[in-house]
Design a protein around this motif. Structure first.
Motif, PDB file in Angstrom:
ATOM      1  N   MET A   1     -63.053  -3.540  -4.316  1.00  0.00           N
ATOM      2  CA  MET A   1     -63.809  -4.447  -5.157  1.00  0.00           C
ATOM      3  C   MET A   1     -62.910  -5.579  -5.680  1.00  0.00           C
ATOM      4  O   MET A   1     -63.215  -6.744  -5.545  1.00  0.00           O
ATOM      5  N   LEU A   2     -61.788  -5.213  -6.279  1.00  0.00           N
ATOM      6  CA  LEU A   2     -60.903  -6.234  -6.811  1.00  0.00           C
ATOM      7  C   LEU A   2     -59.718  -6.424  -5.877  1.00  0.00           C
ATOM      8  O   LEU A   2     -59.031  -5.474  -5.535  1.00  0.00           O
ATOM      9  N   LEU A  34     -59.608 -11.217 -13.822  1.00  0.00           N
ATOM     10  CA  LEU A  34     -60.631 -10.405 -13.154  1.00  0.00           C
ATOM     11  C   LEU A  34     -61.597 -11.277 -12.360  1.00  0.00           C
ATOM     12  O   LEU A  34     -61.915 -10.981 -11.207  1.00  0.00           O
ATOM     13  N   SER A  37     -60.199 -12.478  -9.170  1.00  0.00           N
ATOM     14  CA  SER A  37     -59.725 -11.479  -8.215  1.00  0.00           C
ATOM     15  C   SER A  37     -60.884 -10.682  -7.612  1.00  0.00           C
ATOM     16  O   SER A  37     -60.652  -9.745  -6.869  1.00  0.00           O
ATOM     17  N   THR A  38     -62.104 -11.074  -7.915  1.00  0.00           N
ATOM     18  CA  THR A  38     -63.228 -10.406  -7.260  1.00  0.00           C
ATOM     19  C   THR A  38     -63.927 -11.383  -6.332  1.00  0.00           C
ATOM     20  O   THR A  38     -63.891 -12.597  -6.551  1.00  0.00           O
ATOM     21  N   ARG A  39     -64.540 -10.857  -5.299  1.00  0.00           N
ATOM     22  CA  ARG A  39     -65.376 -11.688  -4.436  1.00  0.00           C
ATOM     23  C   ARG A  39     -66.849 -11.329  -4.646  1.00  0.00           C
ATOM     24  O   ARG A  39     -67.726 -11.832  -3.956  1.00  0.00           O
ATOM     25  N   GLU A  40     -67.082 -10.432  -5.587  1.00  0.00           N
ATOM     26  CA  GLU A  40     -68.454 -10.007  -5.857  1.00  0.00           C
ATOM     27  C   GLU A  40     -69.130 -10.903  -6.868  1.00  0.00           C
ATOM     28  O   GLU A  40     -68.477 -11.527  -7.695  1.00  0.00           O
ATOM     29  N   PHE A  42     -71.159 -10.995 -10.181  1.00  0.00           N
ATOM     30  CA  PHE A  42     -71.141 -10.041 -11.292  1.00  0.00           C
ATOM     31  C   PHE A  42     -72.006 -10.551 -12.430  1.00  0.00           C
ATOM     32  O   PHE A  42     -72.208 -11.760 -12.587  1.00  0.00           O
ATOM     33  N   GLN A  46     -71.219  -6.420 -16.303  1.00  0.00           N
ATOM     34  CA  GLN A  46     -70.255  -5.866 -15.338  1.00  0.00           C
ATOM     35  C   GLN A  46     -68.849  -6.366 -15.634  1.00  0.00           C
ATOM     36  O   GLN A  46     -67.888  -5.607 -15.592  1.00  0.00           O
ATOM     37  N   TRP A  50     -65.501  -4.146 -16.496  1.00  0.00           N
ATOM     38  CA  TRP A  50     -64.207  -4.282 -15.794  1.00  0.00           C
ATOM     39  C   TRP A  50     -63.101  -4.621 -16.793  1.00  0.00           C
ATOM     40  O   TRP A  50     -62.001  -4.080 -16.728  1.00  0.00           O
ATOM     41  N   ASN A  91     -67.280 -17.509  -5.839  1.00  0.00           N
ATOM     42  CA  ASN A  91     -66.858 -17.924  -4.498  1.00  0.00           C
ATOM     43  C   ASN A  91     -67.173 -19.369  -4.159  1.00  0.00           C
ATOM     44  O   ASN A  91     -67.032 -19.784  -3.015  1.00  0.00           O
TER      45      ASN A  91
END
Ligand SMILES: [Zn+2]
Ligand SMILES: [Zn+2]
Length: 165
Positions: A1-2, A34, A37-40, A42, A46, A50, A91
């Motif tokens: 995830m991260l 955070l 460093s995520t591609r999700e 959120f 959420q 995190w 993104n």
């Protein structure tokens, strides 16, 4: 995830903050690390969850106050997928032309890019005498898991609801 922190997007964001004459607290830096460093995609809740894993002192208010700064920078985009909370998409800095396809059951969001769609966008805007600022394409449907099994195992991992306490 991260994954590893996306330093170029983060650097651009820090430059933006600098130009605003703002200083970032340690808690805000945790949140920013955070996000980059995520591609999700959120939700605010959420992101709060995190962040609290890394630093239990981070408050909901800090998360909710940091998000507008992130969207104002243009590096994170607020997305309304018609669900019961807004999502944030980290993104856009690198993939400004991406599109989304969303499962109606588990609400998992997938990204895709398409040269055909980009070409079509160029053709249409040219014909209409427009210059494109942004485009938004969202497709909803049944993901492969839902089609095969009648239920999504993604569902529990990706509740997508906002919670209050
Ligand atoms: Zn996206
Ligand atoms: Zn699904």
């Amino acid at each position: 995830m991260l994954a590893a922190v996306n330093t170029s997007a983060k650097d651009k964001f820090l430059q933006f903050v600098d130009r605003q004459g703002l200083r970032l607290t340690r808690q805000r830096m945790v949140i920013i690390d955070l996000v980059f460093s995520t591609r999700e995609h959120f939700s605010a809740e959420q992101l709060l969850a995190w962040a609290r894993v890394r630093d239990a002192s981070i408050s909901r208010a800090t998360v909710y106050r940091t998000l507008p700064l992130l969207t104002a920078s243009g590096l994170v985009r607020e997305m309304d997928f018609g669900q019961d909370c807004k999502y944030y998409d980290p993104n856009y800095a690198e993939h400004p032309h991406h599109n989304h396809i969303i499962c109606k059951d588990c609400q998992k969001i997938f990204e895709f890019e398409s040269d055909k769609i980009n070409r079509l966008e160029g053709e249409i805007s040219q014909r209409m005498g427009f210059v494109v600022d942004s485009h938004r394409l969202e497709i909803t449907g049944s993901c492969e898991e839902l089609r095969r099994m009648g239920i999504c195992k993604n569902k529990d991992e990706h509740p997508g609801q906002s919670r209050r306490d």
